[in-house]
Design a protein around this motif. Structure first.
Motif, PDB file in Angstrom:
ATOM      1  N   GLY A 137       3.844  16.372  -8.303  1.00  0.00           N
ATOM      2  CA  GLY A 137       3.672  15.608  -7.074  1.00  0.00           C
ATOM      3  C   GLY A 137       4.110  14.173  -7.141  1.00  0.00           C
ATOM      4  O   GLY A 137       3.895  13.417  -6.184  1.00  0.00           O
ATOM      5  N   GLN A 138       4.765  13.730  -8.232  1.00  0.00           N
ATOM      6  CA  GLN A 138       5.052  12.296  -8.361  1.00  0.00           C
ATOM      7  C   GLN A 138       6.370  11.947  -9.050  1.00  0.00           C
ATOM      8  O   GLN A 138       7.049  11.033  -8.628  1.00  0.00           O
ATOM      9  N   SER A 139       6.732  12.600 -10.187  1.00  0.00           N
ATOM     10  CA  SER A 139       7.905  12.202 -10.977  1.00  0.00           C
ATOM     11  C   SER A 139       7.865  10.696 -11.249  1.00  0.00           C
ATOM     12  O   SER A 139       8.673   9.922 -10.738  1.00  0.00           O
ATOM     13  N   SER A 140       6.929  10.294 -12.096  1.00  0.00           N
ATOM     14  CA  SER A 140       6.642   8.862 -12.277  1.00  0.00           C
ATOM     15  C   SER A 140       7.429   8.189 -13.393  1.00  0.00           C
ATOM     16  O   SER A 140       7.168   7.028 -13.713  1.00  0.00           O
ATOM     17  N   PHE A 141       8.414   8.885 -13.990  1.00  0.00           N
ATOM     18  CA  PHE A 141       9.255   8.237 -14.990  1.00  0.00           C
ATOM     19  C   PHE A 141      10.384   7.466 -14.304  1.00  0.00           C
ATOM     20  O   PHE A 141      11.579   7.745 -14.477  1.00  0.00           O
ATOM     21  N   GLY A 142      10.012   6.506 -13.519  1.00  0.00           N
ATOM     22  CA  GLY A 142      10.975   5.672 -12.816  1.00  0.00           C
ATOM     23  C   GLY A 142      10.299   4.403 -12.349  1.00  0.00           C
ATOM     24  O   GLY A 142       9.068   4.272 -12.386  1.00  0.00           O
ATOM     25  N   ALA A 143      11.112   3.442 -11.899  1.00  0.00           N
ATOM     26  CA  ALA A 143      10.539   2.195 -11.397  1.00  0.00           C
ATOM     27  C   ALA A 143       9.797   2.419 -10.088  1.00  0.00           C
ATOM     28  O   ALA A 143       8.861   1.679  -9.755  1.00  0.00           O
ATOM     29  N   LEU A 144      10.218   3.449  -9.333  1.00  0.00           N
ATOM     30  CA  LEU A 144       9.549   3.825  -8.096  1.00  0.00           C
ATOM     31  C   LEU A 144       9.263   5.322  -8.126  1.00  0.00           C
ATOM     32  O   LEU A 144      10.008   6.098  -8.725  1.00  0.00           O
ATOM     33  N   ALA A 145       8.176   5.720  -7.477  1.00  0.00           N
ATOM     34  CA  ALA A 145       7.841   7.138  -7.373  1.00  0.00           C
ATOM     35  C   ALA A 145       7.418   7.439  -5.945  1.00  0.00           C
ATOM     36  O   ALA A 145       6.751   6.623  -5.297  1.00  0.00           O
ATOM     37  N   LEU A 146       7.828   8.602  -5.447  1.00  0.00           N
ATOM     38  CA  LEU A 146       7.423   9.051  -4.126  1.00  0.00           C
ATOM     39  C   LEU A 146       6.430  10.189  -4.319  1.00  0.00           C
ATOM     40  O   LEU A 146       6.766  11.233  -4.858  1.00  0.00           O
ATOM     41  N   ALA A 147       5.183   9.955  -3.900  1.00  0.00           N
ATOM     42  CA  ALA A 147       4.119  10.902  -4.205  1.00  0.00           C
ATOM     43  C   ALA A 147       3.394  11.348  -2.945  1.00  0.00           C
ATOM     44  O   ALA A 147       3.399  10.657  -1.922  1.00  0.00           O
ATOM     45  N   ASP A 148       2.748  12.517  -3.034  1.00  0.00           N
ATOM     46  CA  ASP A 148       1.830  12.938  -1.987  1.00  0.00           C
ATOM     47  C   ASP A 148       0.679  11.948  -1.893  1.00  0.00           C
ATOM     48  O   ASP A 148       0.223  11.420  -2.918  1.00  0.00           O
ATOM     49  N   GLU A 149       0.174  11.733  -0.689  1.00  0.00           N
ATOM     50  CA  GLU A 149      -1.025  10.906  -0.551  1.00  0.00           C
ATOM     51  C   GLU A 149      -2.161  11.481  -1.397  1.00  0.00           C
ATOM     52  O   GLU A 149      -2.931  10.736  -2.011  1.00  0.00           O
ATOM     53  N   ARG A 150      -2.266  12.814  -1.458  1.00  0.00           N
ATOM     54  CA  ARG A 150      -3.350  13.432  -2.219  1.00  0.00           C
ATOM     55  C   ARG A 150      -3.215  13.209  -3.722  1.00  0.00           C
ATOM     56  O   ARG A 150      -4.186  13.392  -4.468  1.00  0.00           O
ATOM     57  N   CYS A 151      -2.029  12.837  -4.186  1.00  0.00           N
ATOM     58  CA  CYS A 151      -1.836  12.552  -5.610  1.00  0.00           C
ATOM     59  C   CYS A 151      -2.367  11.180  -6.009  1.00  0.00           C
ATOM     60  O   CYS A 151      -2.582  10.921  -7.198  1.00  0.00           O
ATOM     61  N   ALA A 152      -2.516  10.293  -5.056  1.00  0.00           N
ATOM     62  CA  ALA A 152      -2.802   8.889  -5.349  1.00  0.00           C
ATOM     63  C   ALA A 152      -4.286   8.578  -5.162  1.00  0.00           C
ATOM     64  O   ALA A 152      -4.857   8.833  -4.110  1.00  0.00           O
ATOM     65  N   VAL A 153      -4.879   8.015  -6.207  1.00  0.00           N
ATOM     66  CA  VAL A 153      -6.301   7.671  -6.192  1.00  0.00           C
ATOM     67  C   VAL A 153      -6.430   6.155  -6.319  1.00  0.00           C
ATOM     68  O   VAL A 153      -6.008   5.578  -7.326  1.00  0.00           O
ATOM     69  N   PRO A 154      -7.020   5.480  -5.318  1.00  0.00           N
ATOM     70  CA  PRO A 154      -7.179   4.018  -5.403  1.00  0.00           C
ATOM     71  C   PRO A 154      -8.094   3.629  -6.565  1.00  0.00           C
ATOM     72  O   PRO A 154      -9.070   4.318  -6.863  1.00  0.00           O
ATOM     73  N   VAL A 155      -7.775   2.539  -7.217  1.00  0.00           N
ATOM     74  CA  VAL A 155      -8.590   2.051  -8.335  1.00  0.00           C
ATOM     75  C   VAL A 155      -8.577   0.530  -8.324  1.00  0.00           C
ATOM     76  O   VAL A 155      -7.554  -0.089  -8.010  1.00  0.00           O
ATOM     77  N   GLU A 156      -9.728  -0.067  -8.623  1.00  0.00           N
ATOM     78  CA  GLU A 156      -9.817  -1.524  -8.696  1.00  0.00           C
ATOM     79  C   GLU A 156      -9.550  -1.963 -10.134  1.00  0.00           C
ATOM     80  O   GLU A 156     -10.171  -1.452 -11.071  1.00  0.00           O
ATOM     81  N   VAL A 157      -8.649  -2.911 -10.302  1.00  0.00           N
ATOM     82  CA  VAL A 157      -8.303  -3.398 -11.637  1.00  0.00           C
ATOM     83  C   VAL A 157      -8.192  -4.916 -11.608  1.00  0.00           C
ATOM     84  O   VAL A 157      -8.011  -5.533 -10.541  1.00  0.00           O
ATOM     85  N   ALA A 158      -8.273  -5.502 -12.797  1.00  0.00           N
ATOM     86  CA  ALA A 158      -8.155  -6.961 -12.891  1.00  0.00           C
ATOM     87  C   ALA A 158      -6.712  -7.415 -12.722  1.00  0.00           C
ATOM     88  O   ALA A 158      -6.433  -8.452 -12.116  1.00  0.00           O
ATOM     89  N   ASP A 159      -5.778  -6.616 -13.263  1.00  0.00           N
ATOM     90  CA  ASP A 159      -4.365  -6.973 -13.181  1.00  0.00           C
ATOM     91  C   ASP A 159      -3.528  -5.728 -13.453  1.00  0.00           C
ATOM     92  O   ASP A 159      -4.057  -4.647 -13.729  1.00  0.00           O
ATOM     93  N   GLU A 160      -2.212  -5.887 -13.415  1.00  0.00           N
ATOM     94  CA  GLU A 160      -1.333  -4.739 -13.603  1.00  0.00           C
ATOM     95  C   GLU A 160      -1.319  -4.233 -15.043  1.00  0.00           C
ATOM     96  O   GLU A 160      -1.029  -3.056 -15.285  1.00  0.00           O
ATOM     97  N   ASP A 161      -1.630  -5.098 -16.011  1.00  0.00           N
ATOM     98  CA  ASP A 161      -1.727  -4.630 -17.396  1.00  0.00           C
ATOM     99  C   ASP A 161      -2.867  -3.626 -17.535  1.00  0.00           C
ATOM    100  O   ASP A 161      -2.720  -2.591 -18.193  1.00  0.00           O
ATOM    101  N   GLU A 162      -4.005  -3.933 -16.914  1.00  0.00           N
ATOM    102  CA  GLU A 162      -5.124  -2.996 -16.961  1.00  0.00           C
ATOM    103  C   GLU A 162      -4.763  -1.709 -16.229  1.00  0.00           C
ATOM    104  O   GLU A 162      -5.095  -0.607 -16.682  1.00  0.00           O
ATOM    105  N   LEU A 163      -4.081  -1.840 -15.104  1.00  0.00           N
ATOM    106  CA  LEU A 163      -3.669  -0.662 -14.342  1.00  0.00           C
ATOM    107  C   LEU A 163      -2.784   0.250 -15.187  1.00  0.00           C
ATOM    108  O   LEU A 163      -2.970   1.474 -15.204  1.00  0.00           O
TER     109      LEU A 163
END
Length: 278
Positions: free
Chosen positions: A139-165
């Protein structure tokens, strides 16, 4: 509008990832465009790359993505540009297993996650020559700078910064596999014993989850001393160095000859799986 980006592409017979320019379709109604900040490398990705798991090639793989939403389709309701998300497998949300809260058993799981295309058979990716290549891996093919994913594939998460993400990316597969096997399937009770064979990301996740249960003994088995030391830090009560010790004898010793109540095998090595069952 479509986006041009860089992705790691696997082509037939190469058994290698190569960076190429690719073009992503604009998000459809239920899709989100994500700028990837990190992606875990799972053995499943390597198995597809090496031709052990069938998937039409060329393809962009990756199924433990983490990133920032850039754009959303007009039917997306849970996410907005700027949201930080973790990406996982796809499911339909409408079949009986999905309705029971078990999306991993979705009626269309295989097509949505291992066919290289959307549910309607199309792929959102094309290479620099304009030829379609397999995308939507899990649902994602995330080995790229951008990925096009299903909404159901994406889970929101709170992080301090992008390194933590980026560090949270393995939650998309490895962590939920190891922890889920323990918490949702084995469910160790008070006094139970559990052995984890293989202490990579999946195995260590199983160890951490077991430490949250009533299991009295959590035994990590591996051939790498550094991994075993880490397993102890994360909750293992005992370790067995399979490269130097008799595993069966040591487990019998640790359990008073009864053997373990539960076992998790995460190495994928047939001999290790046989040993875990025995």
């Amino acid at each position: 509008m479509s986006s041009t980006t860089t992705a790691a592409v696997v082509r037939p017979g190469t058994r290698a990832f190569a960076w190429e320019q690719v073009r992503l379709d604009a998000p459809r109604g239920d899709e989100v465009l994500v700028r990837v900040v990190g992606a875990g490398l799972c053995h499943t990705d390597l198995a597809v790359r090496d031709g052990h798991v069938p998937l039409p090639l060329p393809a962009v793989l990756g199924h433990e993505g983490a990133g920032v939403v850039q754009a959303v389709g007009d039917r997306v309701t849970r996410l907005a540009p700027g949201d930080t998300v973790l990406l996982s497998f796809s499911s339909c949300g409408a079949c009986a297993p999905c309705g029971r809260g078990r999306p991993a058993y979705c009626d269309t799981f295989l097509h949505r996650n291992a066919s290289g295309s959307r549910a309607d058979g199309t792929s959102p990716l094309q290479d620099a020559r304009g030829e379609r290549i397999s995308g939507r891996f899990f649902g994602q093919s995330s080995f790229g700078a951008l990925a096009l994913a299903d909404e159901r594939c994406a889970v929101p998460v709170e992080v301090a910064d992008e390194d933590e993400l980026a560090r949270l990316a393995p939650l998309g597969c490895a962590v939920q596999t190891g922890a889920g096997a323990v918490l949702n399937v084995l469910r160790p009770g008070p006094g139970d014993t559990l052995a984890v064979f293989g202490t990579g990301a999946v195995g260590l996740s199983a160890v951490m989850a077991a430490a949250l249960t009533g299991a009295v003994r959590i035994i990590a088995v591996d051939i790498r001393p550094a991994r075993l030391a880490l397993a102890r830090e994360l909750g293992a009560t005992d370790t067995v160095d399979a490269g130097r010790e008799d595993v069966a004898g040591r487990l019998a010793e640790l359990t008073g000859g009864r053997g373990v109540r539960h076992a998790v095998e995460s190495s994928g090595v047939p001999d290790v799986l046989r040993q875990a069952v025995e």
